[in-house]
Enzyme design. Structure first.
Site, mmCIF file in Angstrom:
data_model
loop_
_atom_site.group_PDB
_atom_site.id
_atom_site.type_symbol
_atom_site.label_atom_id
_atom_site.label_comp_id
_atom_site.label_asym_id
_atom_site.label_seq_id
_atom_site.Cartn_x
_atom_site.Cartn_y
_atom_site.Cartn_z
ATOM 1 N N ASP A 122 -44.012 9.946 -29.116
ATOM 2 C CA ASP A 122 -45.592 10.605 -29.951
ATOM 3 C C ASP A 122 -46.833 9.979 -30.102
ATOM 4 O O ASP A 122 -47.624 10.532 -30.019
ATOM 5 C CB ASP A 122 -44.715 11.100 -31.068
ATOM 6 C CG ASP A 122 -44.295 9.827 -32.034
ATOM 7 O OD1 ASP A 122 -44.940 9.077 -31.619
ATOM 8 O OD2 ASP A 122 -44.100 11.160 -33.091
ATOM 9 N N GLU A 123 -46.762 8.260 -29.340
ATOM 10 C CA GLU A 123 -48.308 7.846 -30.628
ATOM 11 C C GLU A 123 -48.850 8.030 -28.990
ATOM 12 O O GLU A 123 -50.100 8.300 -28.868
ATOM 13 C CB GLU A 123 -48.154 6.664 -29.763
ATOM 14 C CG GLU A 123 -46.751 5.708 -31.123
ATOM 15 C CD GLU A 123 -47.017 4.555 -31.190
ATOM 16 O OE1 GLU A 123 -48.090 4.113 -30.634
ATOM 17 O OE2 GLU A 123 -45.838 3.799 -31.778
#
Ligand code: NAD
Ligand code: DAU
Length: 332
Positions: A122-123
């Site tokens: 998700d980064e």
């Protein structure tokens, strides 16, 4: 029976995935792993010999990759340099493994026509404000912050280009922060658990208000299997289990579960460029592919993880001193 090639299977999430696959399916698994500082063969102990093979090698080595693709029906690509703090200290291995390694696998998938699933984070979406009700979705624009997350974002874009330009049969998943057994002691939760077990005070970066969206590694594994089975080629799926917690809350919980005062931790130098908050909306995966997480109680999952580290000191002890020396050199 499907023959899976799993890259990075001696790492944290890869090893949990291999155990999960061999426990819940009839697939056979070959792991390709370089055994960097983050890989540990002991994480793969006890697997059935007739369905499991380990190969030590580098995903940037096209010869070994092509040889292994010849005998694989599908490939799940976990191998990566995965730690943000290391990427700030020395970015180069992140470019080699995360970018060139992914390129090498995509070229093999193209040549052999192999089904390919790409594990990401998700980064790649950057961070959210603490008071923002928004969560990441599959249409959130990419905006990575660190050398680690920018190389993961680059690898995702390579996959999309290889699907569109060359028809590679690929899917992508972007998952939130995992916890569970076999996670390296450099990472937040194992570092703090093993600190307390060693009589060292936990170390919280900055004020500790940063929020991460925790998911148990087994739930990540079941989601990946579901995408391999039912995912639509070319699609991206976000994986998350509604587990938002501030770092301060997590440290206090670890201390409490281990019978220590909840405030027995230190604030240390913050991470450069530290992302504030991650949060995943996994509606697409749940509605389109019918996936649901099993570990819905974070406190219970954390307590079981603490028990695992308490019972498996020989697994983590060899890496502990060097890890703490690295952090100490940076005032962390
Ligand atoms: P990890 O660092 O624990 O394990 C990485 C593994 O890859 C190790 O076994 C290492 O030896 C191997 N490896 C590294 N470079 C290699 C190379 N060049 N060739 C072959 N093997 C190599 O990582 P992890 O936390 O298990 O993460 C696995 C994947 O999941 C990564 O792609 C990461 O970006 C992604 N991810 C992680 C999280 C998380 O919370 N840890 C969340 C979302 C996505
Ligand atoms: O969101 C998914 C990502 O989660 C994965 O892509 C990465 O591979 C994985 O490492 C993880 O990244 P984070 O940077 O969020 O994880 P880490 O465990 O390093 O840190 C979690 C949070 O805790 C973060 O806000 C930094 C903080 N932290 C970390 C350490 C090691 C501390 O406060 N103290 C610490 O000692």
């Amino acid at each position: 029976m499907t023959r899976l090639l799993v890259t990075g299977g001696a790492g944290f999430i890869g090893s949990n995935f291999v155990h999960h696959v061999l426990r819940t399916t009839e697939h056979s698994v070959t792991v390709l792993d370089k055994l960097t500082y983050a890989g540990n063969l002991a994480s793969l102990d006890g697997l059935p010999d007739d369905r499991f093979t380990f190969v030590r090698g580098d995903i940037t080595d096209a010869d070994v990759v092509n040889r292994l693709f010849e005998d694989a029906d599908a490939v799940v690509h976990f191998a990566a340099e995965s730690h943000n703090d290391n990427s700030l200290a020395n970015p180069r291995p992140f470019l080699d493994t995360n970018i060139v390694g992914t390129y090498t696998l995509l070229e093999a998938a193209r040549r052999h026509g192999t089904r390919y699933h790409h594990i990401s984070t998700d980064e790649v979406y950057g961070d959210l404000e603490l008071d923002d009700p928004a969560r990441f979705t599959e249409s959130t624009p990419y905006n990575p912050s660190s050398p680690y997350s920018s190389t993961k974002a680059g690898s995702d874009l390579l996959v999309r280009a290889w699907v569109r330009s060359f028809g590679v049969q690929a899917t992508i998943s972007n998952c939130s922060n995992n916890y569970g057994p076999y996670q390296h002691v450099e990472k937040f939760i194992p570092r703090q658990i093993t600190n307390v077990l060693r009589g060292i005070r936990p170390k919280l970066y900055g004020a500790g208000l940063n929020v991460r969206d925790w998911i148990h590694a087994n739930d990540h594994s079941s989601a990946v299997l579901r995408i391999l089975d039912r995912g639509v080629i070319g699609e991206t799926y976000l994986i998350g289990a509604d587990g938002e917690r501030s770092n301060k809350e997590v440290v206090e919980l670890i201390l409490t579960i281990l019978g220590q005062p909840a405030d027995a931790y230190d604030h240390v130098t913050d991470r450069a460029g530290h992302d504030l908050r991650y949060a995943i909306d996994s509606t697409k995966l749940r509605t389109e592919l019918g996936w649901e997480p099993t570990y819905r109680d974070f406190e219970a999952g954390l307590a079981a993880t603490i028990d695992w580290y308490r019972s498996n000191e020989p697994w983590w002890a060899p890496a502990k001193d060097a890890t703490e020396a690295f952090y100490a050199s940076k005032g962390q």
